[in-house]
Design an enzyme around this catalytic site. Structure first.
Site, PDB file in Angstrom:
ATOM      1  N   GLU A 183       0.896  -1.356   0.068  1.00  0.00           N
ATOM      2  CA  GLU A 183       0.052  -0.228   0.008  1.00  0.00           C
ATOM      3  C   GLU A 183       1.128   1.236   0.109  1.00  0.00           C
ATOM      4  O   GLU A 183       0.552   2.413  -0.598  1.00  0.00           O
ATOM      5  CB  GLU A 183      -1.024  -0.025   1.111  1.00  0.00           C
ATOM      6  CG  GLU A 183      -1.980  -1.185   1.270  1.00  0.00           C
ATOM      7  CD  GLU A 183      -2.978  -0.768   0.519  1.00  0.00           C
ATOM      8  OE1 GLU A 183      -3.050   0.039  -0.560  1.00  0.00           O
ATOM      9  OE2 GLU A 183      -4.061  -1.505   0.211  1.00  0.00           O
ATOM     10  N   ASP A 318      -4.800  -9.779  -7.851  1.00  0.00           N
ATOM     11  CA  ASP A 318      -5.163  -8.911  -9.135  1.00  0.00           C
ATOM     12  C   ASP A 318      -3.993  -8.118  -9.660  1.00  0.00           C
ATOM     13  O   ASP A 318      -3.426  -8.316 -10.947  1.00  0.00           O
ATOM     14  CB  ASP A 318      -6.018  -7.802  -8.397  1.00  0.00           C
ATOM     15  CG  ASP A 318      -5.648  -7.275  -7.019  1.00  0.00           C
ATOM     16  OD1 ASP A 318      -4.503  -7.381  -6.788  1.00  0.00           O
ATOM     17  OD2 ASP A 318      -6.696  -6.636  -6.402  1.00  0.00           O
ATOM     18  N   GLU A 504     -12.525   0.078  -9.897  1.00  0.00           N
ATOM     19  CA  GLU A 504     -11.914  -1.074 -11.065  1.00  0.00           C
ATOM     20  C   GLU A 504     -12.975  -0.832 -12.370  1.00  0.00           C
ATOM     21  O   GLU A 504     -12.759  -0.975 -13.341  1.00  0.00           O
ATOM     22  CB  GLU A 504     -11.926  -2.257 -10.346  1.00  0.00           C
ATOM     23  CG  GLU A 504     -10.596  -2.299  -9.537  1.00  0.00           C
ATOM     24  CD  GLU A 504     -10.987  -1.857  -7.908  1.00  0.00           C
ATOM     25  OE1 GLU A 504     -11.995  -1.636  -7.772  1.00  0.00           O
ATOM     26  OE2 GLU A 504      -9.999  -1.685  -7.602  1.00  0.00           O
ATOM     27  N   THR A 591      -1.431   0.862 -10.451  1.00  0.00           N
ATOM     28  CA  THR A 591      -2.738   0.104 -10.071  1.00  0.00           C
ATOM     29  C   THR A 591      -3.329   1.185  -9.218  1.00  0.00           C
ATOM     30  O   THR A 591      -4.603   0.632  -8.771  1.00  0.00           O
ATOM     31  CB  THR A 591      -2.387  -1.157  -9.272  1.00  0.00           C
ATOM     32  OG1 THR A 591      -3.695  -1.963  -9.186  1.00  0.00           O
ATOM     33  CG2 THR A 591      -1.932  -1.081  -7.840  1.00  0.00           C
TER      34      THR A 591
END
Ligand SMILES: *[C@@H]1O[C@H](CO)[C@@H](O)[C@H](O)[C@H]1NC(C)=O
EC number: 3.2.1.-
Length: 601
Positions: A183, A318, A504, A591
């Site tokens: 993160e 992912d 997403e 991402t």
């Protein structure tokens, strides 16, 4: 991301308002220029910069050698963006999209002002109470994550103020006992790098180096594998450390940021660090229980990436897949291993994970699900997740880059699957995770073999609930479950009913729009935006909601993760912008929706 994401202004004077809105947005658009900085060296930290705190610590396990960045001419990738955008040729459609874009910007600006007033420098604003939260080190995750959105939305005074504040962040001190390396990387390092790529402000690159030096310390292990949940206090005291068990996404989602940092500074140490992870993945990709995909859990201590039986495309996995084609784009194709890994992965996923659900109107859509390796073979778990909605966009991007035309069809159907799912829920907002009844004939079956079958759906509902579909009275029991669990037709269970402001779905709609120019996609995006804003809007900003399946207005949670400003609103803004603003032929998104410059020549 790991779970491991209206106002009638001018109601009184519509004609004047439309003219004003047109002028304002037109002028505004005229000044939105994003400088092209590839190859520009201005603003780099000079060599006489003091090494950062993290770079001065003794190293226990220095790498035996540092692999240099690849050199040579980049591959000439085909054009990603569509040649024409019909919306841009139609004055009415252009005016409409400008108006919508201004509304998205206002929603962003309102939340930003609340953050600035009530939570300045904290990781998150609590959007109901007006309090603060600090789950990401307390260094200002929202502040750093939103920098590039401020720039892209042309909020320059706000950007300048935020950069000045971000330049004072002290990355040597935190109250957190343990840092989530993943993160920290995607939000802080990614945020600084893209804000630097866009603005060229050297203070941002210096902060990127600070975060990069800190995270690099998490690789100081005997086999140079990274620690995912990291005791940075022990590391700061000079303790020796080893990597442990981690989620696939946690160790495989560092590559873009570390590589971009090496490209911008000329110091290859970060690239070398992530390339060792890629080597382990490449070496073991064919020897997993589902060759081509990697299991959810990996072992850093032994660098084992091929033991485990669960293969997912969403949570916990992912972005490991997402970064394969994106690393190819970022490095100009100079590292063929990323394309090779991507092609094997996508072939396996299309065969085993991606399924066509039964829907009441026989929609030809696809959902990205999970696969389990069992003794008798690979078994589909027909689960859908909001997190997995990035697959359609990723496949469309990679289809263009690598000339895999055959992937455009599944990419399109995956995007349409997410659009359909939003619409299937009562407020037009998709739940986090659910299961559906898969078409018994498989994902590539023709329409004739995937006809809606209410009885088959109800049998699946019963099976999901652990009941015997052949027992007496089972039909009434299925109806009772459907009613109690508020299952829309086609859904067989809903394991997580929340919507937490995730990006997403709009991310993939945006990418497919840029790739195809399809006019219906901004319309779908607008429906999605208005539905989301309607249920999440608070007095201060926007909030996650607990249950999108309730007939009444969903209850809000006191939570607004930084990706709402960094990702969700950025993609909504960009889909209503000139398609040349952050063109996919010039930038590749990490991402967390942070655009990095691609090498052009
Ligand atoms: C950052 O924090 C550390 C630890 O609290 C402190 O020693 C250091 O002086 C701080 N640095 C700056 C520039 O404030």
């Amino acid at each position: 991301m790991l779970s491991v994401r209206r106002r009638g202004f001018f109601a009184l004077f519509p004609a004047a308002a439309i003219l004003l809105l047109f002028l304002v947005t037109y002028l505004r658009e005229g000044v939105v220029t994003v400088p092209k900085l590839s190859g520009r060296l201005g603003g780099l930290p000079s060599g006489d910069e003091e090494p950062t705190f993290w770079a001065r610590l003794p190293v226990h396990y220095p790498p035996s050698h540092i692999r240099p960045l690849p050199t040579g001419k980049p591959v000439r990738y085909p054009r990603v963006q569509a040649a024409t955008f019909p919306v841009e040729k139609d004055p009415d459609a252009r005016a409409r999209r400008r108006e919508r874009r201004a509304i998205v910007r206002d929603v962003f600006h309102k939340a930003w002002l609340s953050y600035r007033e009530l939570a300045w420098g904290a990781d998150e604003l609590a959007p109901l109470s007006g309090g603060t939260k600090n789950p990401f080190g307390g260094w200002g995750a929202t502040l750093v994550d939103a920098l590039d959105t401020l720039w892209i939305m042309n909020l320059r005074p706000e950007f300048d103020e935020a950069v000045a504040r971000a330049a004072t962040i002290n990355f040597t001190s935190t109250d957190l006992p343990e840092l989530n390396v993943f993160e920290t990387n995607i939000r802080y390092l990614g945020g600084f790098l893209s804000a630097y790529d866009l603005s060229g402000d050297g203070r941002l690159l210096r902060k990127a180096v600070e975060v990069g030096d800190m995270l690099y310390k998490a690789f100081d292990t005997p086999n140079r594998m990274p620690i995912a949940r990291w005791d940075l206090h022990a590391a700061a005291r000079g303790a020796e450390q080893v990597a442990g068990k981690a989620l696939l996404a946690e160790v495989a989602t560092l590559s873009m940021e570390f590589t971009r940092l090496s490209m911008l500074t000329g110091d290859p140490k970060w690239f070398d660090a992530v390339q060792r992870v890629a080597d382990a993945m490449a070496a073991q990709q064919d020897s997993t229980a589902l060759p081509g995909l990697w299991p959810l859990e990996v072992d850093g201590k032994t660098a084992v990436f091929n033991s485990g039986s669960v293969f997912a495309l969403g949570a916990m996995a992912d972005s490991a897949y997402e970064y394969l084609p994106k690393m190819a784009a970022l490095t100009g194709g100079r590292l063929p291993v990323y394309r090779r890994m991507y092609e094997k992965a996508v072939d396996a996923a299309v065969k085993h994970n991606i399924f066509r659900p039964l829907t009441p109107a026989d929609e030809d859509i696809l959902i990205a699900g999970n696969a389990h390796a069992k003794e008798h073979g690979i078994e589909l778990e027909p689960q859908g997740q909001h997190l997995a909605c990035f697959w359609g966009g990723m496949m469309a991007l990679a289809a263009r880059l690598f000339g895999r035309d055959e992937d455009m069809e599944p990419a399109r159907k995956l995007v349409e699957g997410c659009i359909w799912t939003y619409r299937a829920f009562p407020h037009g907002v998709m739940a986090e995770a659910f299961t559906m009844a898969p078409c018994p004939a498989g994902a590539v079956a023709g329409d004739d073999e995937c006809r809606w079958d209410e009885a088959a759906w109800k049998r699946e509902v019963l099976r999901r609930a652990g009941k015997d579909p052949d027992a007496a009275g089972s039909d009434a029991e299925a109806d009772a479950i459907i009613k109690k669990d508020r299952l829309p037709e086609g859904f067989t269970s809903i394991s997580d009913r929340a919507y937490v402001l995730r990006p997403e779905a709009i991310e993939s709609i945006f990418v497919l729009y840029r790739v195809t120019g399809r006019e219906d996609l901004p319309e779908a995006a607008w429906d999605m935006f208005t539905a989301i804003d309607r249920v999440t809007s608070t007095e201060l900003a926007n909030a996650a909601v607990r249950d999108v399946t309730t007939p009444e207005t969903p209850e809000q949670k006191d939570s607004m993760e930084s990706f709402w400003l960094a990702e969700t609103l950025k993609y909504f803004y960009l889909i209503f912008s000139d398609p040349e603003l952050i063109s996919l032929d010039e930038y590749v998104f990490n991402t967390e929706a942070h655009p990095f410059l691609r090498p052009l020549k």
